[in-house]
Design a protein around this motif. Structure first.
Motif, PDB file in Angstrom:
ATOM      1  N   THR A   1       0.841  -1.195   0.000  1.00 17.93           N
ATOM      2  CA  THR A   1       0.000   0.000   0.000  1.00 17.93           C
ATOM      3  C   THR A   1       0.878   1.248   0.000  1.00 17.93           C
ATOM      4  OG1 THR A   1      -1.722  -1.164   1.210  1.00 17.93           O
ATOM      5  CG2 THR A   1      -1.802   1.240   1.257  1.00 17.93           C
ATOM      6  N   ALA A   2       0.498   2.227  -0.815  1.00 13.66           N
ATOM      7  CA  ALA A   2       1.237   3.493  -0.848  1.00 13.66           C
ATOM      8  C   ALA A   2       1.075   4.227   0.478  1.00 13.66           C
ATOM      9  CB  ALA A   2       0.733   4.349  -2.007  1.00 13.66           C
ATOM     10  N   PRO A   3       1.965   5.176   0.778  1.00 15.92           N
ATOM     11  CA  PRO A   3       1.860   5.920   2.041  1.00 15.92           C
ATOM     12  C   PRO A   3       0.503   6.590   2.224  1.00 15.92           C
ATOM     13  CG  PRO A   3       3.990   6.325   1.025  1.00 15.92           C
ATOM     14  CD  PRO A   3       3.188   5.542   0.033  1.00 15.92           C
ATOM     15  N   THR A   4      -0.083   6.388   3.384  1.00 22.56           N
ATOM     16  CA  THR A   4      -1.356   6.988   3.782  1.00 22.56           C
ATOM     17  C   THR A   4      -1.226   7.462   5.225  1.00 22.56           C
ATOM     18  OG1 THR A   4      -2.239   4.861   4.537  1.00 22.56           O
ATOM     19  CG2 THR A   4      -2.642   5.457   2.231  1.00 22.56           C
ATOM     20  N   TRP A   5      -2.308   8.078   5.751  1.00 21.71           N
ATOM     21  CA  TRP A   5      -2.296   8.480   7.148  1.00 21.71           C
ATOM     22  C   TRP A   5      -2.195   7.264   8.055  1.00 21.71           C
ATOM     23  CZ3 TRP A   5      -1.082  13.120   8.493  1.00 21.71           C
ATOM     24  CH2 TRP A   5      -1.406  14.200   7.694  1.00 21.71           C
ATOM     25  N   ALA A   6      -2.808   6.160   7.639  1.00 27.01           N
ATOM     26  CA  ALA A   6      -2.737   4.948   8.465  1.00 27.01           C
ATOM     27  C   ALA A   6      -1.349   4.317   8.409  1.00 27.01           C
ATOM     28  CB  ALA A   6      -3.790   3.948   8.004  1.00 27.01           C
ATOM     29  N   HIS A   7      -0.707   4.415   7.256  1.00 27.04           N
ATOM     30  CA  HIS A   7       0.641   3.871   7.071  1.00 27.04           C
ATOM     31  C   HIS A   7       1.506   4.955   6.424  1.00 27.04           C
ATOM     32  CE1 HIS A   7      -0.929  -0.119   8.021  1.00 27.04           C
ATOM     33  NE2 HIS A   7      -1.871   0.076   7.123  1.00 27.04           N
ATOM     34  N   PRO A   8       2.107   5.840   7.221  1.00 27.76           N
ATOM     35  CA  PRO A   8       2.849   6.984   6.648  1.00 27.76           C
ATOM     36  C   PRO A   8       3.979   6.594   5.715  1.00 27.76           C
ATOM     37  CG  PRO A   8       2.459   7.308   8.992  1.00 27.76           C
ATOM     38  CD  PRO A   8       2.046   5.901   8.692  1.00 27.76           C
ATOM     39  N   PHE A   9       4.606   5.450   5.922  1.00 27.64           N
ATOM     40  CA  PHE A   9       5.681   4.985   5.043  1.00 27.64           C
ATOM     41  C   PHE A   9       5.205   3.907   4.073  1.00 27.64           C
ATOM     42  CE2 PHE A   9       9.563   6.151   7.901  1.00 27.64           C
ATOM     43  CZ  PHE A   9       9.209   7.481   7.772  1.00 27.64           C
TER      44      PHE A   9
END
Length: 589
Positions: A370-378
């Motif tokens: 998964t691309a960087p998101t608020w849930a997964h910043p990296f």
């Protein structure tokens, strides 16, 4: 006559010491299968054909064919006996003659090394350009606080990651240059860039650290006062600073030849580093010993040329003890210079703190890559694990090992560097062993584990620091003030504590700090090749190895640990500028 006889005797002892070290290294390699408590017949059979069942009869046949029943010492004696005749034996895997195979691989590595040196020289010149421009204008000591940060970022890039990006983007996606193979000059460009850019950035940083001291010498101030052209002053300052870096240039030559394993793997280049690695993994001792012997001879030749080149650059002053001390001027640090290391350190600490509360082992197959998101910043990796958590949890082991190895290398490098007759041949012999081969030797003797890379890198990381210490010591011994102090009856202890160490130790400590990212990269390279921490460890080298196959599809998976390494490099560069030797205050009576 007595002086000439003493010099000849000293030279003979040095040559004998170097030969003994090379012989000890070759003996250690020849004993590798027995030291690692493995059956070389089984290893060779598996390398030849992994699908064949290693029955006792088949293993006995391999032992008889290779002469393993004679024992390691007799095998080594036979191999050494053939060297004067140009016969390095036959490969245990293919049965072909070793000498032409190693000679061909060495020729490929020399071409690649030449291209990488050209790239490294251009990169080092770019890193030093600002100081060379400011120096003749007497502003070299007041460089901006962030000077060298770009070079630090470049030096902290893993060679295998840079090689992969160049191959995928420039070679495959854009199609500008060939990405795989070795068929002509066009195939040299990308691997030369992958090797030369980080090496040149590191070399340029070490040279850039010495230039302010050269511009602060009396001759430079007098030349500037008389209005001599700035270009001429810069050229002479470069000539004054280069001898202290020459030994490390010789080490770079060997490193770019035998240590280019990962780059040769990525670009499928049949070089000496790759040949040596494959021989070490398969325990093909004839190829491994011949490749190592070539690297030892190359290291001796490069080291000798570096020492000889220092004499004409420094001129008669080196012989006559008339050199000024190349000591960096002590200038109060600006507030911005003091705050930059704190800023970079705070950024690295923030990454660790934010990721420390996340689970680095939690798998979410629905969120793979998964691309960087608020849930997964990296972003996430191929198993859906949070990369911020894995980078943060891997920071402790990566940084702790890198700092511990760097500290041990600094102590060993300074101590041995102050004993140049002892360390000269030792540095060249150790430098002939790439970290990857050292990792295989350590792994064979102590087994694979999380601390195997640290032991392997520690065994070789002190060599550049010892070479730097010896070069600075040689110049400091020829300093005018040291000769005057010695003539006044100063003891060796006084000279060492009050004059030699204050001039030698600060630049070597700064050099060690500059090499901190390189140590972390060496640990990461061994992890990339599977010699370090094993899954599911979040060590940064392990992260790069795991996510490297997905670099084109999910670049964030490799950019996250690479950015952490780059941040470590910038932190080391900015922090190294504050390293000074405390000067005692003089009391006025």
């Amino acid at each position: 006559m007595s002086g000439a006889r003493a010099r000849e005797r000293s030279t003979g002892l040095v040559v004998l010491w170097r030969v003994a070290l090379a012989a000890a290294l070759l003996c250690a390699i020849g004993l590798l299968p027995w030291l690692s408590r493995t059956d070389p017949a089984r290893t060779v059979l598996t390398a030849r054909d992994a699908e064949r069942d290693p029955t006792p009869e088949l293993l006995d046949s391999v032992r008889s064919q290779l002469g393993l029943d004679a024992g390691p010492l007799r095998l080594l004696g036979r191999w050494l006996a053939g060297l004067p005749h140009g016969d390095a034996g036959r490969s245990w895997l293919s049965g072909t003659a070793v000498t032409p195979t190693v000679a061909e691989a060495f020729g490929v590595s020399l071409l690649l090394m030449g291209g990488a040196l050209v790239v490294a020289a251009v990169t080092a010149a770019a890193v030093c350009a600002r100081t060379l421009w400011l120096g003749p204008r007497r502003r070299a000591a007041r460089r901006r606080a962030g000077a060298g940060s770009g070079g630090a970022l470049l030096a902290a890039l893993p060679e295998f990651l840079l090689a992969s990006v160049l191959a995928a983007v420039v070679g495959v996606r854009l199609g500008w240059l060939p990405a795989v193979g070795w068929y002509g000059p066009r195939w040299m460009v990308l691997p030369s860039l992958a090797l030369g850019l980080p090496a040149g950035a590191l070399l340029g940083r070490v040279l850039d650290d010495a230039l302010p001291g050269a511009f602060a010498e009396p001759w430079a101030r007098a030349a500037a006062a008389r209005g001599l052209p700035a270009r001429r002053i810069a050229r002479q300052a470069l000539r004054r600073a280069v001898p202290g870096v020459l030994p490390n240039i010789g080490l770079f030559v060997v490193g770019l030849t035998g240590g280019a394993v990962a780059v040769e793997q990525v670009f499928d280049i049949p070089g000496l580093g790759r040949l040596t690695l494959q021989a070490a993994i398969a325990q093909d001792l004839p190829n491994l010993q011949a490749g190592t012997l070539v690297l030892v001879l190359l290291a001796a030749a490069a080291g000798g040329l570096a020492r000889l080149a220092a004499r004409p650059l420094l001129g008669p002053a080196l012989r006559d003890g008339a050199l000024p001390s190349l000591d960096r001027p002590s200038v109060p640090s600006a507030p911005s210079a003091r705050s930059l290391p704190l800023l970079y350190g705070a950024l690295l600490l923030a990454v660790v703190v934010l990721g420390a509360f996340r689970d680095p082992l939690a798998v979410d197959t629905a969120a793979r890559l998964t691309a960087p998101t608020w849930a997964h910043p990296f972003g996430t990796d191929a198993l859906g694990r949070d990369l911020l958590a894995r980078v943060a949890h891997g920071a402790l082991s990566t940084l702790a090992l890198a700092v511990a190895v760097s500290a041990a290398a600094l102590v060993a490098g300074v101590v041995l560097g102050l004993l140049p007759r002892l360390s000269g041949g030792l540095v060249e012999t150790v430098n002939a062993v790439p970290p990857v081969l050292a990792g295989l030797l350590v792994a064979g003797a102590a087994g694979r584990g999380p601390y195997t890379p640290a032991l392997a890198v520690a065994a070789v990381a002190w060599a550049p620091l010892a070479a730097h210490t010896s070069a600075l010591l040689r110049q400091e011994r020829a300093a005018t003030h040291l000769a005057a102090t010695r003539a006044l009856g100063a003891s060796r202890r006084h000279l060492l504590r009050r004059h030699v160490l204050p001039a030698v130790l600060p630049p070597v400590v700064r050099h060690a700090l500059l090499r901190l990212p390189s140590v972390a990269l060496a640990l990461a390279s061994l992890g990339f090749l599977g010699l370090g921490a094993q899954p599911p460890s979040p060590e940064w080298g392990r992260l790069l190895a795991e996510n490297h196959p997905y670099a084109e599809r999910a670049p964030w998976a490799v950019l996250a640990p690479a950015a952490a390494l780059a941040l470590l490099g910038v932190l080391a560069v900015t922090a190294s500028g504050g390293v000074r030797w405390p000067r005692p205050r003089r009391r006025l009576d």
